[in-house]
Design a protein around this motif. Sequence first.
Motif: not given
Length: 237
Positions: A195, A198-199, A202, A206, A218-219, A222-223, A225-226, A229
């Motif tokens: 995680s 990945w952050k 991401v 940017e 990126k999407q 983010v998915e 990571i969610q 978490e």
Amino acid sequence: MNAQQLSHRLTRVAHHVPEGAVVADIGSDHAYLPCYLVLNGIIGKAVAGEVVRGPFESAKRQVQQEGLNSQIEVRLASGLDAVHPEDGITAVTIAGMGGPLICSILEQGKERLTGVERLILQPNVHAKSIRDWAVANHWTIIEEEILKENEKIYEILVLEKKQPPVLLTPQQLLMGPKLLEEKTAIFHEKWMRESDQWKKIVASMESTAQTMEIIEKKQELVEKIQLVEEVLQRENS
């Protein structure tokens, strides 16, 4: 490591081989795993497949050195081409490769899995690709392990043909249905590490040109990571 004393990782792979199975070890390297299984009376017969000439020769020497020529046949072949119908293979082991490569081997040799009751797979990375393949090909994950060796974290997946096949949620595909049930300390360490990585990716995205490819990647991250978490926060709450 040798045929009498496997690494922790391969010892755990061996643990999932059914007693009396006829094993095909694909990408066998020095044939340590099939030699260990025969020497310890777990199995009586195996095929060791290796696509690279050097490891193939090493495997042949190892089998000869252990006096196991009558029980282990070493074959120079690509993937499951090492498996012949007359072998009566009931279990396949593939260890020490990336998940996508393992999937490629299974996909290309699917017709040679007839009669195989169990797959014991140890990907070095990207275990999710194996879970995706398992669902698509109606194999069910019956066991999973996560372990740490030499500061690296590995997963072991054990697949069997079950009816009806079990479908997996996105979280289970990513993190492992059995591993999610146990959530060991090593499991937490792996996913916190993933995680965090990945952050960082991401964040770095940017500052780059927002092409469609970058936006989609990126999407996807983010998915992921969610999903991770949700599990980690649930444990901490």
